[in-house]
Enzyme design. Structure first.
Site, mmCIF file in Angstrom:
data_model
loop_
_atom_site.group_PDB
_atom_site.id
_atom_site.type_symbol
_atom_site.label_atom_id
_atom_site.label_comp_id
_atom_site.label_asym_id
_atom_site.label_seq_id
_atom_site.Cartn_x
_atom_site.Cartn_y
_atom_site.Cartn_z
ATOM 1 N N HIS A 257 37.707 26.668 52.463
ATOM 2 C CA HIS A 257 38.755 25.663 52.269
ATOM 3 C C HIS A 257 39.235 25.586 50.829
ATOM 4 O O HIS A 257 40.174 24.862 50.515
ATOM 5 C CB HIS A 257 38.225 24.300 52.736
ATOM 6 C CG HIS A 257 39.297 23.336 53.064
ATOM 7 N ND1 HIS A 257 39.416 22.107 52.459
ATOM 8 C CD2 HIS A 257 40.321 23.426 53.927
ATOM 9 C CE1 HIS A 257 40.462 21.481 52.936
ATOM 10 N NE2 HIS A 257 41.037 22.253 53.830
ATOM 11 N N LYS A 259 41.161 26.251 47.428
ATOM 12 C CA LYS A 259 42.547 26.640 47.155
ATOM 13 C C LYS A 259 42.672 26.871 45.649
ATOM 14 O O LYS A 259 42.738 25.923 44.871
ATOM 15 C CB LYS A 259 43.503 25.567 47.661
ATOM 16 C CG LYS A 259 43.447 25.425 49.184
ATOM 17 C CD LYS A 259 44.105 24.169 49.670
ATOM 18 C CE LYS A 259 44.096 24.146 51.198
ATOM 19 N NZ LYS A 259 42.752 24.088 51.763
ATOM 20 N N HIS A 487 48.565 15.683 51.611
ATOM 21 C CA HIS A 487 47.573 16.710 51.897
ATOM 22 C C HIS A 487 46.654 16.853 50.691
ATOM 23 O O HIS A 487 45.659 17.560 50.721
ATOM 24 C CB HIS A 487 48.261 18.038 52.221
ATOM 25 C CG HIS A 487 47.343 19.070 52.776
ATOM 26 N ND1 HIS A 487 46.877 20.121 52.024
ATOM 27 C CD2 HIS A 487 46.777 19.208 53.986
ATOM 28 C CE1 HIS A 487 46.068 20.874 52.756
ATOM 29 N NE2 HIS A 487 45.992 20.339 53.945
ATOM 30 N N LYS A 489 43.788 15.557 48.076
ATOM 31 C CA LYS A 489 42.549 14.809 48.244
ATOM 32 C C LYS A 489 42.081 14.371 46.863
ATOM 33 O O LYS A 489 41.955 15.186 45.952
ATOM 34 C CB LYS A 489 41.452 15.656 48.903
ATOM 35 C CG LYS A 489 41.872 16.250 50.262
ATOM 36 C CD LYS A 489 42.353 17.651 50.097
ATOM 37 C CE LYS A 489 42.502 18.401 51.390
ATOM 38 N NZ LYS A 489 43.755 18.160 52.089
#
Length: 604
Positions: A257, A259, A487, A489
């Site tokens: 996950h 990025k 989107h 966090k």
């Protein structure tokens, strides 16, 4: 079985109990990706069921006024995920493992009827274009040269940026970045790059590079397996310059996950840590976060390997993170980082890598890594024991039967750590969780399809109604992004009046044990399923000796020092859900009120 809480009722099947929390998966078997290769309603890249549902509703919307709806739309209980019977599965879409369904569930949700929302922002004129076309065409022209230069060298001491959003006033995009800006020649003369991500549209990604850089070596680091890996490799066949590194995911239901971009230039090296998938939708009308490193110069030849380290140990921590992949493919990038001077970095790296960790290794990753950093580097502030913690995210995993199982025990203990003195865990520390309501999604720029990147499932939600009492609405007037669903966090520790923050974290990690880790074996072992990456901002690293940032409001006076104001991307204080508010749940229908495009949401 009727489940009732403060935020609505859900009817779920009583014929099948929800499986154990760690056997759930929001990202199903992707055999359907290849089967659907010619279906334009399905994204032509591996992604989650929630994302597929959103794409389907964009290409085949159900109008609120459509009288045929009752005959066309199957009830939610008839939905069947492509994971069923597949024999294997990968975890999470954006994001987190969600409950695996062994049998179909019947789900309904009760929502207040409201009139069609009158959107306060002007929507795009070119509604006849596909969403991907809109996203592509809007950013075809690069940013003004001066604007981009100012971003790199001007008054953003934190190097924290939001992504550009179409459909909001352009003043709110001032200081924001699109991926084409990041990859622009203004940022450097590219030699090669590495893209670490979860969901990747290869052809779209290539088009984001300037024409002169599109044949430069590109390494894609991913976590796909089996059919979805084959699909990813097939996407890249036309591009001889693209190579791949598959991240090992040996613990079930983990996901890659992280990025991150590693950009090697003739002029030096840059690291970009962000929250967007490499697909058009994530750079179009969503709120995303980016940390952009300085341009790191190459060290003189013969310099020792320990040279070029920052006070935050960013260089060694980044190398440790890359070494955790245990991949020969990444050795070249590790060597390149060694050869550059990263001493100007002011943030701390905070990652998660899959594994079971004991002893001192427990503190290398996940929420125990955050705990260690805060104990060692955050300053103790008088009366800080009562300062609330704020978490903001786009997906939610299984928290357990009550708060004591994880959220308000080990995870909260990490969030409230500060200074070298061990603070006793106070059960009354306020916890504010920011997650969009159904109405937030309904009234967003994208309408209901925005919920495809908010994959909180009914199977998880109905097991943890206790969690919803912590929920607060998404509101972002301060950044002009109230209607651009998050989107991004973020996590932070705030003063009770929300005027100051002790620290701020932007990360890929959603609210889940898979992302942050969970203690096992009486606390002697930390188990993490997924790869995640973020950066932690501490006031001390920015020369602020009072131990806190101020919160940046809508207006700053000329006398204010921008270096002391952190640009929190949503409104503080957060607003708690009202009695009629419900958290967005992606896999149940919403047919009582239209969204900003006049459509309903039926995910199947």
């Amino acid at each position: 079985m009727l489940q009732e809480g403060a935020h609505g009722k859900w009817t779920v099947s009583s014929s099948d109990e929800s499986p154990e929390e760690n056997s759930d998966s929001e990202k199903p078997s992707t055999s359907s990706v290849l089967d659907a290769a010619h279906d334009t309603s399905v994204p032509q890249y591996p992604c989650s069921e929630a994302r597929k549902a959103a794409q389907k509703r964009k290409t085949s919307p159900l109008k609120f006024s459509d009288k045929r709806f009752s005959a066309e739309a199957p009830p939610a209980g008839k939905q069947r995920t492509s994971q069923e019977g597949s024999g294997w599965c990968l975890s999470s879409s954006d994001e987190e493992p969600e409950d695996q369904e062994k049998h179909a569930h019947k789900e309904t949700v009760k929502e207040e009827k409201t009139d069609a929302p009158k959107h306060p922002l002007k929507l795009c004129k070119d509604d006849e274009l596909s969403e991907n076309q809109k996203a592509e065409e809007y950013y075809e022209a690069p940013s003004e040269t001066q604007d981009t230069w100012d971003l790199l060298n001007g008054g953003n001491p934190f190097r924290f940026f939001l992504t550009k959003v179409r459909g909001i006033h352009q003043s709110y995009n001032s200081g924001a970045l699109h991926i084409k800006d990041i990859l622009s020649p203004l940022f450097g003369t590219l030699v090669s790059s590495a893209q670490f991500n979860y969901c990747i549209d290869v052809a779209w990604l290539v088009r984001q590079y300037p024409q002169e850089f599109r044949k430069k070596p590109l390494l894609i680091v991913h976590g796909e397996k089996r059919e979805s890996k084959a699909e990813l490799l097939a996407q890249a066949r036309p591009y001889e310059n693209i190579s791949f590194c598959q991240a090992k995911l040996d613990i079930a239901f983990g996901t890659h996950h992280t990025k991150m971009m590693l950009l090697l230039y003739e002029e030096g090296l840059r690291v970009v840590i962000h929250t967007s998938n490499l697909i058009a939708d994530d750079w179009h009308q969503k709120t995303q976060g980016i940390w952009l490193s300085p341009l790191y110069p190459r060290l003189p030849q013969g310099t020792s390997g320990s040279a070029g380290e920052s006070e935050t140990n960013f260089k060694s921590d980044l190398i440790s993170y890359l070494m955790a992949y245990n991949s020969p493919t990444l050795k070249e990038w590790i060597d390149l980082i060694q050869e550059h001077d990263l001493s100007e970095t002011r943030v701390y790296l905070l990652g998660s890598t899959p594994g079971r960790y004991q002893g001192s290794d427990k503190e290398k990753w996940g929420h125990l890594r955050l705990r260690k950093l805060l104990k060692e580097h955050a300053l103790s502030i008088p009366a800080q024991e009562s300062w609330p913690v704020v978490g903001q995210f786009s997906s939610i995993g299984s928290m357990g039967a009550d708060g004591s199982k994880w959220l308000c025990s080990e995870f909260q203990e990490s969030l409230v750590a500060a200074g070298r003195s061990v603070m006793s865990l106070k059960c009354d520390v306020p916890v504010h969780l920011v997650y969009p309501t159904v109405n937030n999604v309904r009234q967003s720029l994208e309408g209901y399809p925005a919920g495809g990147s908010l994959p909180y499932s009914i199977q998880t939600a109905q097991k943890q109604l206790w969690l919803h009492s912590y929920f607060h609405k998404w509101s972002a007037e301060v950044s002009g992004r109230s209607h651009a669903m998050p989107h991004i966090k973020t996590y932070m520790r705030s003063s009770p009046d929300f005027q100051k923050i002790a620290w701020f974290l932007v990360t890929s990690a959603n609210l889940s044990k898979a992302a942050w880790g969970a203690l096992e074996k009486n606390g002697t072992q930390l188990m993490i399923r997924s790869y995640e990456l973020g950066v932690l901002f501490l006031p001390s690293a920015f020369g602020l000796d009072k131990g806190c940032f101020h919160v940046k409001g809508k207006m700053l006076s000329e006398s204010d020092n921008p270096a002391t104001y952190f640009p929190v991307p949503f409104d503080l204080p957060p607003e708690q859900y009202g009695s009629k508010d419900q958290p967005w749940i992606w896999n149940i229908p919403y047919t009582d009120a239209p969204d900003t495009h006049g459509n309903m949401w039926v995910p199947s």
